[in-house]
Each structure stands twice: as C-alpha cells, then as structure tokens.
Scaffold this active site. Structure first.
Site, PDB file in Angstrom:
ATOM      1  N   GLU A 390       0.795  -1.228   0.000  1.00  0.00           N
ATOM      2  CA  GLU A 390       0.000   0.000   0.000  1.00  0.00           C
ATOM      3  C   GLU A 390       0.828   1.278   0.000  1.00  0.00           C
ATOM      4  O   GLU A 390       0.396   2.301   0.526  1.00  0.00           O
ATOM      5  CB  GLU A 390      -0.968   0.024   1.189  1.00  0.00           C
ATOM      6  CG  GLU A 390      -2.081  -1.016   1.079  1.00  0.00           C
ATOM      7  CD  GLU A 390      -3.182  -0.808   2.094  1.00  0.00           C
ATOM      8  OE1 GLU A 390      -2.941  -0.159   3.116  1.00  0.00           O
ATOM      9  OE2 GLU A 390      -4.300  -1.300   1.849  1.00  0.00           O
ATOM     10  N   GLU A 461      -6.731  -7.678  -0.715  1.00  0.00           N
ATOM     11  CA  GLU A 461      -7.377  -7.470   0.590  1.00  0.00           C
ATOM     12  C   GLU A 461      -8.794  -6.963   0.361  1.00  0.00           C
ATOM     13  O   GLU A 461      -9.050  -6.238  -0.604  1.00  0.00           O
ATOM     14  CB  GLU A 461      -6.635  -6.424   1.441  1.00  0.00           C
ATOM     15  CG  GLU A 461      -5.328  -6.890   2.018  1.00  0.00           C
ATOM     16  CD  GLU A 461      -4.645  -5.819   2.881  1.00  0.00           C
ATOM     17  OE1 GLU A 461      -5.344  -5.101   3.633  1.00  0.00           O
ATOM     18  OE2 GLU A 461      -3.418  -5.702   2.781  1.00  0.00           O
TER      19      GLU A 461
END
Ligand code: GAL
Length: 829
Positions: A390, A461
């Site tokens: 991320e 995710e």
C-alpha cells in the site's frame, strides 16, 4: 560431508546489552535460560504498550565444536532475528543483519575453536529503527523482538552448492525440462572438473538420476546451469500437491565433496486478463491474509504451530490461497503449504511507508533477494510481492525491485500490493486492496475501473477495517461480518477479470496504538487470535465441497435480536437443501439463496419462516386463513407489530373478526408459533442434505446446562531441532455442542510432567472460547494438563512427550533424531 548442529536449546538471555557481554569470559550466570524460538518479552493478550518489547538485548550460547569438523566451512544460520542483529564469536565481530523477516548466514570457521567450547554472542536490537523496513512511520501490526526463528550451524564440503534454483519448464508436455541453476562456493581454489550427480526423488524413492561435469574456475563463487529432460513425473496442484526432492552430490574423482537437497514441484502458474491458470487450468484464487503472530509470544512459535495454521487455512476454511502479509514468514509454514497444495503470495516487508533513498532502499532491495533466494523452489509460491504494501507509486524503486525479481526468478509473476486506483503497473499483475464494500455498496470494483485498461488483476485485501468484529459482538453484527465477506466473494466469482480475492484476514492480531479497537487488537479476523472461528469463517468453509458443512449463523433466540425480531436465519452450508424441525415436528425444506448470491459455489440457505404448516396442522382455521395468519405472524416477527404495513393490519383485523378472536388470541398465536414462550423447551433441528442423504445437522436449543469442551490439536509431542508445542481449545458449549458466545468463565490451567503453559495460567473465555498452547521442556514422559473452573470442575488431558535426544559426548549440542544416527555412524568410521 554436511553435518547440521541445531543451536536452539539453552541460550542465556538478558533484556539489556553492554559491551562487556561480548567477552567470552563474561559471567552470564545471572542471565535467564531460554530456548529458541524466543520472544524477548511475553506480552498480555491485549491492553499493553507496544514499546515494552522494543529494546536491546543479548543472547549468549556456549557451543562445543568437534575437532573432526576442522577444515570444513561452518555456516552459522539464523532464520529470523527481529530487527537488527550483530554476531560475535569468541569475542570477534562476525557480521550484522538488518531486517527481522529474512534469514542470514555466515561462514564462521575462521573464528571457531575446534574440540573446545566457543562463545557465541548476539546483540539484538528490537527497536523500530527507521532505516529498516517496515519502520519509519506507522505500521498496523507488531514486530515482536528476539531470536524468534531457529538457529543452526551447517558444516559443509569445501566445494559446495550454496543454493540451487530448480526451475521446471514445459511442465504441460510429456517431456518436461529441469533447468537447474547451481550456486557453487569453492573454498579450495580448485580449477578442475568435478561431477555433479543429481538424483530426483519422490518420497525417498529414486525417480531419475543424471550427472553433469562441472568445470570449476577457481573462483570463490560460481554459477552453473544444468538442464535435463524429465518424463513420468506428476504435477503439483492444489488437489494433488506432488513434491519431488533433488539431491545433488558433488564428486571429485569419486570423492564426495558435498551433498545437498532441494524440494520442489512441477507446475506452471500464469495470470491472464481473464484470470489465473494453474497448469493451464483456470482457478479462482480464494484466500485470506495471514500475519505470523500468536498470543503472548508474538512471532516465537516452532514448527507444529506453523504447520497448524496452514492446515486450518486448507482444511478448516477450505481455501486455496494465503497471502503472507506483509513479510516472508516461517519456512515451516511454507513447507506445509507446499505439502497441502496451498498457494502462497510472498511479499517483502513493509507497510505503506517508503523510507529514505539510501539505506532503507538498499535493505528493501536486499529483502527482495533474500526472500526469493530463500523460497524460489517452493511450488506453493505463485507470485512475488515486490512493492511495499500500500505504498505510493515510486517507479524508481519499483523498477529496481521488479528487475531484481525477474533476474533471480523468471518462472513466477510479480505483483505489488497497492490501494490506489490507476497506479503505475510495473509488475506483471495489478494486485489491489479493494475496500469498496461497506455493507451497502458493490462487493468489488471492476478491474477496468481500477486500472483503466485490461491487465491481469488480483484482489489482495477486502473487508478488514471496514467492519471490525469480535467473537462476542451481537449476532447481527457477526452475521453482517460473514455476509460482507460473502458479497465480496460473489462479486469476485462473477467477474472473470478478477483472478481471485484474498480477504483481510485469517485471525485477529495485536497491533500498534494507532490501529485496532484501542486494546491493541485489530478484530479483523474471520477467526480470533486463538484461531477459533467467528461466523465469517463459515463464509469460506461453506464454499468447499470436500466435506459436508453446515453452520447456523444464529442461536435462534429472538431475545438476542433488537425488538426480539428473529428473521432470515442464515445457514452457511454446502448442502443442496436443508430441512427444519421444531421440537421434532417438520417445518419446511429450504434451498440455497442463489438469486441473492448467484455466483458463489455455495450460497447460504435462508430460513425465512419458523412456522411452516404448523398452524394449518395444529389449529382449526381454514387453509386460506392459516396461510394468511402465518404470513402476518412472519411479518410481525420481521418488523414488529407497530411497523406492520396498513394492508397487513387490515388483514389482521379481518382475520380476528372472522374467526371471533380477540387481539390477545393473536398474541397467543404469536407466542406459540414464533416466540415459543412457555414451551418447556424449544429445539430447532436443521438437517443438511446432499444427494438426498442427510449428511449433517445442527440443533439450536434453549440451554439449561453447559459443559466445557476441550479439544487438543495433538496428543503426542516430540522435540526435534527445538521444543514442541500444541494448542488446547476450550469452549463453553450447550447441549447441542453450540458455543455459548457470551460465556466468560475463568479457567485455571496447570501442568505436570515435561510440559508448561505458554502465557498466563489463569485465562477467561472470550466470546465463549479461548485457547492456550503448551510447550515441551526437554524431558520425556507423560504431560498432564489440568483445566479447572468453579462451574465446570476439572478436565484433565494427557500428552505423550518425547524430549531431547540423549546426546553422545561427541555431539554436545542437540542434533535431530533423523540426522543423529548417520552422523554417529560417520563419526565411528
Ligand atoms: C490494509 C492494510 C492491512 C490492514 C488492513 C486492515 O490497508 O494493508 O495491513 O491494516 O488494511 O483492513
């Protein structure tokens, strides 16, 4: 020949470091005695300060090295030290390592004293050093300190295979290709021809053998490629994970120089714009993210606990994939993934933050190398994550990590996990954390809307922080947690452009102050920290078809629902239909909610009424009136009498009048058919059917007497390279074996014999269940575990424990039973 000396037992530990500790003469008798894997600080279950394990410490170990090993390289190997390590041997500085998730090794032969005791000292810094990934900003997980993975010393041949990349090619053809890259280390300076004999083994049986002449060039390191055609081998896949071992023996004129072994599988992975393919067959990736933490001891858990996690993912949750979020994890865990056929997403350490160009970047590049060189032969690994999880786009860094990965391994695709749309795709697969679903919104975004064009695409995710859920939350909340995972899965199965989805996450985990529920726990798991399933685990377990599965996501007690409105009971199952019985009276047959969830393999079955034909059968109303009364009672159950639509109210009045009833008679009907008030006991039995055979059932009942259900993962423990552990799961269950989710009884745990409890001896049930692990203490015998509680009395369990192998005086440090015999024989020769 290679001898492995495991170095996990009996280290001296001090939660502090001083220069004087380095001296071999230092008296460490005040240090504690510890075993590796070791955590530098045992932590409470929750509500602690994460700074408490962030300190410098010292580990010391005395090791005796036999004289006959002199002349052989002695490779000292550390699997994982968090976060920074500096090694000293006999007072000399040997090496340092930055980063707690990857192994390091060093030849220490020049520092060793043979036939004598040696003093190994390790300085460990478990502070969050900002030059080492993942540090520099915040991180949503803890990075527990210590020498938390195993340590060993390997005495190798003077010319040896330091590593071998076993690449398999053309695996879909009858004639396959083994393409081996041997990384040789030659400490002899020899520049002559030697022979590499390669034996292909399966379950210790020889499958094929070939040999190749290797021309040593006299350099210290040398890379050699060997190719060999192979036939009659079986492929590795998620159903039948066939594994092979390649044994490489180096000979110089018939003299054995070195022998090493590499496990691998024949398989081909490929991402296309229309999905993922394993061995040329499409496969939807369905998985969960895993952290490597455990209650109390953080990362420090040996082989059996690591194996168990892989088994839970594969067998209990029915998954085909796991992502190692957000760092390379235990080799034991990966061994089991290889064996079970569980696909693995392996990624470098990091979390959102990219540190300074310079050392932080260097270590990241180093991490890519260490990860790939450690794991490149594992068939389970289907993708390398070469981006900091991320993080923002940083083309300069990620072009480097991509290049390193491709240079080291051209057989696997790369990904880089981002949460930004339209980020630069440098890797092979756009791997994306998609948190678009908030309960109301769509399950997942369309790949084209994320990337802007077509590309191989994987969701890495979903859910997680969008809906933290505790095992003691309300039923509605826990059901919604399960449904959110289900809606995402449905969206994933609906879209061929999405290769699969890996949910956040397998189990709850301890975290930093900036994250989680304020008690240092992120309640994001489909299981709790003890790996006890929450309702959301059923979303996954119901999708597999290997074993019949049925789980009612309700205790069917209306009083536990707001306004006592119990409706739409969800049954997560892989059955074709279910039959509902109330107090042994058949109510109705229900079928999967395929209209609502058209794409998942096994949609849940929704029980939308608990009345069936009972009114018609038991009362004297006409058939039509019975049906109308049933409809109104169901509606009252769903929305409450106050909120009944006008038309329903009118129907109700009409029915009351027509049948000469008072409102109280209507209420009585409600109590009888919906509420069940005043019944001596109400039991709902739900039976699941496949091929018209009853294959499973669950009873939901009013509980009068509970009991403690104790399940232990293993009954025999055995120390090998280090201590052994197993898990006890304790649950308060009712007469139908259903967990009582609001039970919070306190348990006292004690042991006798060669075992001890990990963590506190007094624990409370959390959400009706709790678990604890016990560990061996070195001796053999019977281990007794006693669990006692005022309400339930005592429960006792016995374990058979095999402790450390009795060591011959020639082998002072522990050597595993598998290797001890041949080594003793070799010694005798
Ligand atoms: C993601 C992150 C994970 C975890 C998760 C919680 O953004 O990658 O590490 O924090 O959120 O949902």
């Amino acid at each position: 020949m290679r001898v492995i000396q495991h170095l996990n037992f009996d280290w001296k530990f001090c939660p502090d470091f001083k220069e004087e500790f380095i001296s071999p003469a230092y008296d460490d008798s005040t240090f504690g005695l510890v075993q590796i894997p070791h955590t530098n600080k045992e932590l409470p279950y929750n509500n602690f300060d994460e700074k408490s394990y962030q300190f410098e410490s010292c580990y010391r170990k005395t090791l005796h090295v036999e004289s006959y090993l002199k002349g052989q390289p002695a490779i000292l190997h550390f699997e994982g030290v968090m976060t920074y390590a500096r090694l000293f041997l006999n007072g000399y500085f040997v090496t340092e390592h930055k980063g707690g998730y990857t192994p390091f090794n060093v030849d220490v032969s020049r520092y060793l004293k043979y036939g004598k005791d040696n003093q190994l000292v390790v300085y460990v810094d478990s502070r969050e050093r900002k030059e080492i990934p993942p540090f520099g900003y915040v991180v949503d997980y803890l990075t527990y300190g210590g020498i938390y993975r195993e340590v060993w010393m390997e005495f190798t041949g003077p010319v040896m295979v330091e590593n071998c990349h076993v690449r398999t090619r053309n695996v879909l053809n009858t004639e396959k290709l083994l393409d081996l890259d041997l990384y040789l280390e030659n400490k002899t300076g020899l520049n002559s021809a030697i022979t590499a004999q390669c034996s292909l083994m399966k379950n210790d049986l020889l499958v094929d053998q070939f040999q190749s002449v290797v021309l040593l060039n006299g350099e210290l390191t040398q890379q050699v490629e060997i190719q060999q055609k192979i036939e009659n081998v079986e492929l590795w896949d998620t159903e039948n994970p066939h594994l092979y071992d390649l044994v490489i023996q180096l000979y110089d004129n018939g003299l054995l120089l070195d022998k090493s072994q590499y496990r691998f599988g024949f398989r081909e992975v490929e991402f296309r714009v229309n999905g993922f393919y394993l061995n040329g067959q499409p496969l939807k990736i369905c998985g969960l993210n895993r952290h490597q933490s455990f209650p109390y001891v953080g990362y420090a858990m040996p082989k059996r606990a690591q194996y168990k996690d892989a088994e839970i993912l594969k067998h209990e949750l029915g998954l085909n994939t796991v992502r190692l979020s957000h760092y390379p994890q235990s080799q034991h865990f990966l061994d089991r993934c290889d064996e079970l056929g569980l696909l693995v997403f392996n990624e470098i350490p990091g979390w959102q933050h990219i540190g300074d160009k310079g050392e932080w970047w260097d270590i990241t590049r180093q991490h890519v190398k260490e990860m790939i060189r450690r794991d490149w032969n594992r068939p389970s690994i289907f993708i390398w994550g070469v981006r900091i999880n991320e993080s923002e786009d940083c083309d300069e860094l990620y072009e480097m990590t991509q290049r390193i990965a491709k240079t080291l391994d051209d057989t696997r695709p790369t990904g880089g996990v981002r949460c930004r749309k339209d980020s630069h795709l440098i890797e092979d697969v756009y791997t994306y954390n998609d948190f678009v679903h908030n309960g109301q919104t769509r399950g997942l975004d369309k790949p084209e809307s994320v990337i802007g064009h077509k590309a191989p695409y994987l969701v890495t995710e979903h859910n997680g922080h969008m809906f933290p859920t505790k095992s003691f939350d309300s039923q509605e909340h826990r059901l919604e947690h399960a449904l959110r995972h289900l809606r995402v899965l449905d969206a994933m199965y609906a879209d061929d452009g999405i290769s699969g989805a890996i949910g956040w996450c397998m189990f709850d985990y301890n975290t930093h102050k900036d994250f989680g529920s304020g008690d240092r726990i992120c309640y994001h798991g489909v299981m709790d920290m003890f790996r006890i399933p929450k309702y959301a685990a059923a979303t996954y377990a119901a999708q597999q078809n290997e074993t019949p599965y049925l789980q009612v996501l309700s205790n069917m007690r209306m009083g536990d629902y707001p306004g006592s409105e119990l409706s739409d009971v969800h049954v997560f199952t892989n059955c074709e239909y279910i039959k509902l019985y109330k107090n042994d009276q058949f109510i109705e047959t229900f079928y999967p909610a395929r209209k609502q969830y058209p794409h998942v393999p096994n949609p849940p079955i929704i029980i939308d009424n608990l009345i069936g034909n009972l009114i018609e059968e038991n009362e004297t109303f006409s058939k039509k009136d019975s049906r109308l009364i049933k409809e109104i009672l169901i509606e009252v159950g769903r929305v409450g009498i106050e909120s009944l639509p006008l038309m329903s109210k009118l129907k109700m009045l009409y029915l009351l009048k027509k049948n000469r009833m008072q409102l109280s008679d209507g209420v009585a009907l409600y109590s009888k058919y919906v509420g069940g008030w005043g019944d001596s006991a109400t039991t709902f039995r739900i039976e699941g059917y496949q091929n018209n055979q009853k294959v499973c059932e669950q009873s939901c009942l009013q509980s009068f007497e509970q009991r403690l259900d104790v399940q232990v993962d293993d009954t025999a423990l055995q120390e090998e390279a280090t201590y052994d552990v197993t898990r006890f799961v304790v649950r308060c269950v009712d007469e139908g074996d259903n967990v009582m989710p609001y039970a919070n009884d306190v348990l006292s745990i004690s042991t006798k014999g060669p075992i001890e409890v990990i963590g506190p001896g007094h624990i409370a049930l959390v959400g009706g269940g709790v678990a604890f692990w016990v560990k061996t203490t070195g001796l053999s015998g019977e281990g007794l575990v006693n669990i006692s509680n005022e309400r339930f009395g005592e429960v006792e369990h016995r374990l058979t424990v095999t402790g450390r192998v009795d060591l011959s005086p020639h082998l002072p440090s522990y050597i595993s039973p598998q290797t001890v015999k041949p080594q003793l024989e070799a010694l005798a020769e």
